[in-house]
Structures are given as C-alpha cells and as structure tokens.
Design a protein around this motif. Structure first.
Motif, mmCIF file in Angstrom:
data_model
loop_
_atom_site.group_PDB
_atom_site.id
_atom_site.type_symbol
_atom_site.label_atom_id
_atom_site.label_comp_id
_atom_site.label_asym_id
_atom_site.label_seq_id
_atom_site.Cartn_x
_atom_site.Cartn_y
_atom_site.Cartn_z
ATOM 1 N N LEU A 393 59.485 8.823 7.887
ATOM 2 C CA LEU A 393 58.205 9.589 8.499
ATOM 3 C C LEU A 393 57.598 9.253 9.979
ATOM 4 O O LEU A 393 57.966 8.046 10.561
ATOM 5 N N LYS A 394 57.393 10.381 10.663
ATOM 6 C CA LYS A 394 56.872 10.250 12.065
ATOM 7 C C LYS A 394 55.407 9.823 11.954
ATOM 8 O O LYS A 394 54.764 10.846 11.902
ATOM 9 N N VAL A 395 55.019 8.494 11.777
ATOM 10 C CA VAL A 395 53.684 7.963 11.906
ATOM 11 C C VAL A 395 53.318 7.177 12.852
ATOM 12 O O VAL A 395 54.222 6.293 13.201
ATOM 13 N N THR A 396 52.171 7.500 13.727
ATOM 14 C CA THR A 396 51.855 6.568 14.842
ATOM 15 C C THR A 396 50.558 5.884 14.551
ATOM 16 O O THR A 396 49.866 6.217 13.758
ATOM 17 N N PHE A 397 50.537 4.715 15.238
ATOM 18 C CA PHE A 397 49.226 3.912 15.078
ATOM 19 C C PHE A 397 48.268 4.190 16.084
ATOM 20 O O PHE A 397 48.617 4.210 17.469
ATOM 21 N N LYS A 398 47.178 4.420 15.702
ATOM 22 C CA LYS A 398 45.875 4.491 16.833
ATOM 23 C C LYS A 398 45.044 3.687 16.537
ATOM 24 O O LYS A 398 44.274 3.668 15.574
ATOM 25 N N ALA A 399 44.686 2.835 17.678
ATOM 26 C CA ALA A 399 43.793 1.517 17.499
ATOM 27 C C ALA A 399 42.261 2.187 17.912
ATOM 28 O O ALA A 399 42.146 2.938 18.589
ATOM 29 N N ILE A 400 41.372 1.834 17.002
ATOM 30 C CA ILE A 400 40.192 2.207 17.106
ATOM 31 C C ILE A 400 39.119 1.169 16.676
ATOM 32 O O ILE A 400 39.308 0.084 16.508
ATOM 33 N N ASP A 401 38.033 1.521 17.562
ATOM 34 C CA ASP A 401 36.909 0.181 17.256
ATOM 35 C C ASP A 401 36.182 0.635 16.265
ATOM 36 O O ASP A 401 36.304 1.504 15.552
ATOM 37 N N VAL A 402 35.137 -0.342 15.650
ATOM 38 C CA VAL A 402 34.439 -0.270 14.435
ATOM 39 C C VAL A 402 33.331 1.032 14.507
ATOM 40 O O VAL A 402 33.125 1.534 13.559
ATOM 41 N N ALA A 403 32.959 1.247 15.827
ATOM 42 C CA ALA A 403 31.940 2.168 15.679
ATOM 43 C C ALA A 403 32.630 3.803 15.461
ATOM 44 O O ALA A 403 32.153 4.641 14.863
ATOM 45 N N THR A 404 33.909 3.829 15.765
ATOM 46 C CA THR A 404 34.921 4.971 15.757
ATOM 47 C C THR A 404 34.967 4.881 14.256
ATOM 48 O O THR A 404 35.011 5.984 13.566
ATOM 49 N N LEU A 405 35.509 3.921 13.678
ATOM 50 C CA LEU A 405 35.969 3.903 12.374
ATOM 51 C C LEU A 405 34.721 4.515 11.486
ATOM 52 O O LEU A 405 34.917 5.370 10.678
ATOM 53 N N ASN A 406 33.549 3.867 11.778
ATOM 54 C CA ASN A 406 32.238 4.381 10.898
ATOM 55 C C ASN A 406 31.906 5.802 11.223
ATOM 56 O O ASN A 406 31.644 6.362 10.285
ATOM 57 N N ALA A 407 32.054 5.875 12.149
ATOM 58 C CA ALA A 407 31.688 7.678 12.713
ATOM 59 C C ALA A 407 32.923 8.573 12.187
ATOM 60 O O ALA A 407 32.430 9.486 11.659
ATOM 61 N N ASN A 408 34.098 8.091 12.195
ATOM 62 C CA ASN A 408 35.232 8.892 11.366
ATOM 63 C C ASN A 408 34.831 8.931 10.059
ATOM 64 O O ASN A 408 35.384 10.322 9.356
ATOM 65 N N ARG A 409 34.398 8.074 9.398
ATOM 66 C CA ARG A 409 34.062 8.242 7.751
ATOM 67 C C ARG A 409 33.044 9.503 7.695
ATOM 68 O O ARG A 409 33.331 10.271 6.599
ATOM 69 N N GLY A 410 32.238 9.848 8.441
ATOM 70 C CA GLY A 410 31.339 10.816 8.384
ATOM 71 C C GLY A 410 31.461 12.181 8.879
ATOM 72 O O GLY A 410 31.090 13.139 8.413
ATOM 73 N N ASN A 411 32.490 12.019 10.033
ATOM 74 C CA ASN A 411 32.844 13.299 10.606
ATOM 75 C C ASN A 411 34.409 13.919 10.448
ATOM 76 O O ASN A 411 34.567 14.990 10.695
ATOM 77 N N GLY A 412 35.043 13.043 9.760
ATOM 78 C CA GLY A 412 36.396 13.545 9.475
ATOM 79 C C GLY A 412 37.606 13.480 10.484
ATOM 80 O O GLY A 412 38.254 14.309 10.332
ATOM 81 N N ASN A 413 37.015 12.940 11.791
ATOM 82 C CA ASN A 413 37.957 12.827 12.995
ATOM 83 C C ASN A 413 39.044 11.887 12.675
ATOM 84 O O ASN A 413 39.373 11.229 13.737
ATOM 85 N N TYR A 414 39.917 12.169 11.820
ATOM 86 C CA TYR A 414 41.200 11.355 11.598
ATOM 87 C C TYR A 414 41.991 12.030 10.796
ATOM 88 O O TYR A 414 41.687 13.075 9.968
ATOM 89 N N GLN A 415 43.223 11.425 10.860
ATOM 90 C CA GLN A 415 44.333 12.276 9.809
ATOM 91 C C GLN A 415 44.268 11.421 8.624
ATOM 92 O O GLN A 415 44.191 11.682 7.422
ATOM 93 N N MET A 416 44.925 10.064 9.225
ATOM 94 C CA MET A 416 44.882 9.098 8.093
ATOM 95 C C MET A 416 43.965 7.792 8.864
ATOM 96 O O MET A 416 44.047 7.543 9.920
ATOM 97 N N GLN A 417 43.463 7.135 7.949
ATOM 98 C CA GLN A 417 42.659 5.975 8.300
ATOM 99 C C GLN A 417 42.579 4.904 7.447
ATOM 100 O O GLN A 417 42.168 4.915 6.271
ATOM 101 N N MET A 418 43.315 3.549 7.992
ATOM 102 C CA MET A 418 43.125 2.422 7.244
ATOM 103 C C MET A 418 41.578 1.998 7.169
ATOM 104 O O MET A 418 41.005 2.114 8.060
ATOM 105 N N ASP A 419 41.347 1.690 5.711
ATOM 106 C CA ASP A 419 39.992 1.185 5.708
ATOM 107 C C ASP A 419 39.678 0.398 4.426
ATOM 108 O O ASP A 419 40.529 0.141 3.733
ATOM 109 N N GLY A 420 38.295 -0.067 4.263
ATOM 110 C CA GLY A 420 37.878 -0.865 3.209
ATOM 111 C C GLY A 420 36.666 -0.643 2.870
ATOM 112 O O GLY A 420 35.752 -0.095 3.556
#
Length: 527
Positions: A393-420
């Motif tokens: 598969l062609k999968v790339t890594f996108k580094a984000i900070d914690v504020a973006t991580l949290n915002a993405n959870r609510g706005n869906g601005n990601y394709q795949m997101q590692m999370d816990g």
C-alpha cells in the motif's frame, strides 16, 4: 446574590422507590494514605506529557487536560477510591421511577469567584452541553433528557424518555466526555472557558504558560472538609518521555504521567501505578475514499500483525484487540469473537479485489496522521506504517501536534489517524460514545453510520435485563467488527510514577483507571 426562578411553584412529592445517599466528603480514605495521617501543606510538581489543550469543562481534550479540569471543576457525582459512585456537588439522589432522577445539591458551595453554587448552575451547564455550538461529547446524552427542572434552588429533577442504566456513570464523565458544572452567570456572560477557569474544585488556576507550567493554589473554601491537603500544585509540561522520567529521578518533579513501559522496571525507588484501560487503534475516516468502502477498511484490519505491533511498540505487554472490544474478564467479553482479525494477507488481497483494486498498488495513496512526539502513538504507528507499506500500500506518515490530533477527532480532517482512548468504565455503553452515528467521539466527524448499530447501542442503554443486554452488545460488537471503522490494535500499558513521599494517589479499581486524574484533593506529601 444570585437570582433563582423555580420551575413552577409546586411542592414535589416523590414516591421514592430507591434512594442513594452519598457518604460525607472524604469518607473513603484513598489507598496508600492509611499508613499515616495526611499532612497538610507543601507543593507538588506534576510532569505532564503535553499541554492541556484548553480548559473548557464541557469539551473533552484528553488525559492531560482532564487533570486540570478535574482539579478546578466538580461534577454532580464521582467515583470513590473503591470505584463506587458517591456524591460530589449532589449530596444525594433518588429515583422515584426508572426514568426520573432527583439530585439534592450540596449547600454552602461557592465558585472560585465567590458566587454561590445552586441548581441554576446545573441547568445552565446541561443546556450548554446540549447546545451544538459547544460541541460537547456528552451532547447526545443530555439531549436525550425530556425535561430538566429545578423545584427549588438545591434540587434538580431530570426526566428521561426511557430508562438509562448508565445514567449516573455518564454524569461522572472521563477524559473523553467531561460533565463538570460551570457557573450559570459565566455561561450567560460569554465567559471564555477555553482560556479562563472558574469552578468549585479543590484548586484555583492562578497562572499558566503554554509549553511551560500551570500553577494552582488550594481553594481555601473547598467543600470537602480539610481538603485539599496541598497548598500548591504545579503542572510542568515535559513532552519527551525520557526527560519526563529523568525529571522524576532528579527530583525536579514529584509525579509523572505516561511512564513508558521501558522505564517502569527501572523505577524501583519510586511508587509506580501500572494499569491498562487504553486502546490503541487507527481511526479510519469512512467519509473519505477509499475508506468509504467497508471492504477496504476490513482489508486494513487483516493486513496488520497485532502481535508484532504489541511486541515492538510495547514490549509485548497487555493484549491485542483482534475481536472482542472489552477487556478479558469483563462480563461482556465474547471469547468466540477472538481471532476475527488475524493477519491474513490473502484475505486482505481478496477484499481489496472485491472493492475494485486488483492489487495493493492499485489502492489510492493514503495518509496516516500521527501525534509524533508521543511514543504511545508514534511507536505503534511506525510499525503499522511499515506493515502497510510491506503489503504494497502507498501510505505516508503525517506528523501532527496534540492540538491537531484533538481537533481532527471532531472535524474529521484526516484520512487515517493513529489514536488512543480510555473507556470511562467497564460497561459496553462506552461503545455508543464512538460508534453511534451521532457520537462526537468518532462517528459524526468520520461520517460513520449503521442504522442497526444505532438501534442496538440505544437499546442497550435502555435495557436493564443483563441477559438481554448481553445479546444486544454481542450483536453490536459483531456489527462494529464487520464495519471496521478503525484498525483495532491493542490495549496498551499505562502507568504513572511518583516519589515515595507522595501519598494518597490510587488507581481507581473496576476498570476505572481513567478516573485517576483530577483527584488531587486527596494527595499529600509525607516529608
């Protein structure tokens, strides 16, 4: 003086079926504090893995944020050190019938600005949580109430359309879904809850510097007699895992969160608190191709070697999630679902072919967002990324900070997101906070919806018969696994550590380890 408008000048006569009265404040001594009488005074320095993203008492922002929110604010109810529900701002409660809860509020409680706490604050907080503009994770829960009223200044009566067996537990909240009480006057005035605080909690936030430290002074008018014991708490942001643990070793801080598993065995001169209530998973955005195709999401789950992820990222500790979504030993753990997703490249290729991709190379490129400075996310992400790429598969890594991580959870601005995430407790109703189509925790932003699953998750919360609930949640888990909204990975090891002189800290039992934070009124220093 606060004005109060009763919801009707009526005498409320309650035919009490069952009453749950809270013990007095501090009635349950926390584990670890029984060897000596708590000593008042002193300052504790607490090493955080990251900045609290914001201070809003109704919008969750993870563990580091709830340690601040829970120190400044209180809820109506809380768990004691035995994992049992007890009163907080509500002294007691009663259920005159299965769809009615009456909270009797504690008198003499004040906010940090000196204003008096009463029922008006509870109603205003619940209405703010329900308001879509707040974007509170608990909004669907509060929206299910058919009526909220205050017969007098210290009574709140809530009516439900149908029974909810986790109603009181939901009022405790956790790092994913806070339910703290704010001032009605602040809510009405447009108070900036993200940047300012005014609660009834044990500590008052006095100064703060992003990326630096957050300084709290004890609340001298706190409603729990004799607490907090500490005069001051300073939360210090130390993102690097090694540096955070070394700060504990050197005495720069007295307590640290998120101790890496590699370091835990080396801290024999400190008190350590290991447990596991946290999932590690990859969020899949069902609203973005090619992940809008269920077969692609299923294929990703068959590509991953969970044992390898657990071994390389966490030293082989705790348990993979290859089927059942509850921990082993839970009454809702379905052993027959084990092995639903084991590594199977042939199955993954077959599913991709059915989805219209003859080979892995034909699948469109995808991107995985990762909070890269947090080892508990970055380390498993690196392993999963290599597994996807090795598969073709062609999968790339996108580094984000914690504020973006949290915002993405609510706005869906990601394709795949590692999370816990940490469940608030062992009841499977936790699934509703993520997989019901109205859930702010995941489904709403990721455009994930299964109508039968919605029905089951709603029905499960309304059903009191245990056998019926088991049948409901087993079917619900089967649907979740089939829909594959996430790449389910594992339960990860979690730990805190403290100097031996830090007393009163516990891991709340009963699968409630996520409730450890925000209990700083019980902590004292034996030095």
């Amino acid at each position: 003086m606060k004005r109060f408008s009763p919801a009707g000048a009526l005498l409320v006569v309650l035919a009490i079926i069952g009453t749950s009265c809270a013990p007095g404040p501090g009635a349950s001594a926390p584990t670890g504090s029984s060897e000596a009488k708590p000593k008042p005074g002193g300052t504790i320095r607490y090493g955080l893995v990251r900045d609290p993203i914001h201070f809003d008492p109704h919008v969750s922002a993870g563990q580091s944020s709830v340690s601040l929110q829970g120190s400044v604010y209180d809820g109506l109810v809380e768990y004691n050190d035995q994992g049992k529900l007890t009163g907080a701002l509500a002294e007691s409660w009663e259920t005159p019938d299965p769809t009615t809860y009456v909270f009797h509020l504690r008198k003499g409680v004040t906010f940090h600005d000196g204003s008096t706490f009463d029922a008006e604050d509870v109603l205003a907080s619940l209405n703010r949580i329900k308001d879509p503009k707040t974007a509170a994770p608990q909004a669907p829960f509060v929206s299910s109430f058919t009526k909220m009223e205050a017969p007098d200044p210290f009574t709140v009566r809530i009516t439900l359309a149908k029974p909810n067996v986790t109603f009181l537990d939901r009022f405790v909240g956790d790092s994913n879904s806070t339910m703290f009480i704010a001032s009605a006057a602040d809510i009405a005035s447009g108070f900036d809850f993200r940047k300012k605080t005014n609660g009834t909690g044990a500590f008052i936030l006095t100064t703060w510097e992003p990326g630096g430290q957050y300084v709290f002074k004890k609340n001298p008018k706190y409603w729990k007699p004799g607490q907090p014991y500490l005069d001051e708490m300073i939360q210090v942001v130390i993102p690097d895992d090694k540096a955070r643990v070394n700060a504990l070793r050197s005495g720069e801080v007295d307590y640290v969160e998120n101790v890496p598993w590699q370091e835990l065995a080396t801290l024999d001169k400190f008190s350590t608190y290991p447990y596991s209530v946290s999932w590690v998973m990859v969020r899949l955005n069902s609203g973005k191709p090619p992940l809008d195709n269920k077969k692609v999401r299923q294929a990703l789950n068959f590509i991953v070697d969970r044992q390898e992820v657990m071994q390389l990222a966490f030293g082989g500790q705790y348990h993979v999630i290859d089927g059942p979504l509850q921990q082993q030993g839970n009454a809702y753990y379905w052993k027959e679902l084990e092995g639903t997703y084991k590594k199977d490249d042939a199955k993954a290729k077959s599913l991709l072919a059915e989805a219209g991709y003859p080979t892995p190379a034909d699948v469109p490129a995808m991107e995985m967002s990762v909070f890269s400075t947090f080892a508990a996310h970055n380390d498993p992400a690196q392993v999963v990324l290599q597994q996807f790429q090795k598969f073709g598969l062609k999968v790339t890594f996108k580094a984000i900070d914690v504020a973006t991580l949290n915002a993405n959870r609510g706005n869906g601005n990601y394709q795949m997101q590692m999370d816990g995430l940490s469940f608030s407790g062992p009841d499977p109703d936790n699934l509703r906070a993520f997989f019901h189509s109205a859930a702010v925790g995941h489904a709403l932003a990721a455009k994930f919806k299964n109508e039968r699953l919605d029905q089951l998750l709603t029905q499960g919360a309304e059903t009191t018969n245990v056998d019926q609930r088991k049948a409901i949640y087993k079917e619900a888990e089967q649907i979740i696994l089939d829909e594959a909204p996430w790449v389910f990975l594992l339960w990860r090891p979690t730990a805190e550590a403290a100097a031996k002189y830090v007393k009163g800290y516990i891991v709340v039992p009963g699968g409630l380890g996520g409730q450890n934070f925000g209990r700083w009124e019980y902590i004292w220093l034996d030095k």
